[in-house]
Write an enzyme that holds these catalytic residues in place. Sequence first.
Site, PDB file in Angstrom:
ATOM      1  CE1 TYR A 132      47.014 -76.716   6.160  1.00  0.00           C
ATOM      2  CE2 TYR A 132      46.189 -78.774   4.987  1.00  0.00           C
ATOM      3  CZ  TYR A 132      47.070 -78.218   5.662  1.00  0.00           C
ATOM      4  OH  TYR A 132      47.952 -78.901   6.437  1.00  0.00           O
TER       5      TYR A 132
ATOM      6  CB  SER B 178      49.500 -81.082   3.685  1.00  0.00           C
ATOM      7  OG  SER B 178      48.373 -81.637   3.485  1.00  0.00           O
TER       8      SER B 178
END
Length: 269
Positions: A162, A149
């Site tokens: 995250y 990501s």
Amino acid sequence: MKNYKSLKDLTNKVVLITGASGGLGEQIAYQVAKKGAIVVACARRKEKLDVVVENCQNLSKRLAYAYQLDISKPEEVEKVVNEVEEEVGPVSVLINNAGFGLMEDFLDFDMDRAEAMFRVNVLGLMYATKYVATKMAERQVGAIINIASMAGKMATPKSTVYSATKFAVLGFSNALRLELKPLGISVMTVNPGPIRTEFFDKADKTHNYLNSLGNIVLDPEEVAYKIVSKIGTSRREVNLPYYMEVAHHLYEVFPHMADYLTGGIFNKK
């Protein structure tokens, strides 16, 4: 000796995808099916996997397979990989897509959820990679794609845990790439920005984040197409959208300004 460049043609190649029951994983399954691959779709939600597999068979005109898998359980990962190799055939491409996130302030974060996120996003990915890559190494050919990501390149408020998992995926992938290249196996990381998928149904409790971003939200089908088009190449990373890749370079060159922007006016969480 064959190597990953032979995988540019996916016809009848076995492609194993984790987190394939929806979102980006589902779209990747359809893209490789269009290229004639034998799709092995893995996820916890068997009923949704069955629909994905049926769609893949219609696209590829070949068999496709659904395997129920909880990626956070190493024994399940090993069992499924062995079953796929025995029942379907040698895995040529592994796409580690399974993962989840939660957008919350760290001081309020449930650490049990943090551990669960690491078990799925990092350790589950590592176990799947180990079991598949060991077999790829024996054959001296394979491709591994790890979905990371942009949060693993530019951390923002409410993405502490995250982002930590995706930084870990990037570090793991970058070292693994160097280890596996002599064995004919490629390792590519994909770093997308926000994608319009059900990922945010769980990640964003306000359900306003994607709408606040407007037109910069990525389409999962387009992202999947770009990922699959790079299989069989020496591409190290796919960073999307392009402006976020530019922003990352600026982030490294001007870190104080980057902190101001990502923590202030660009913070939409």
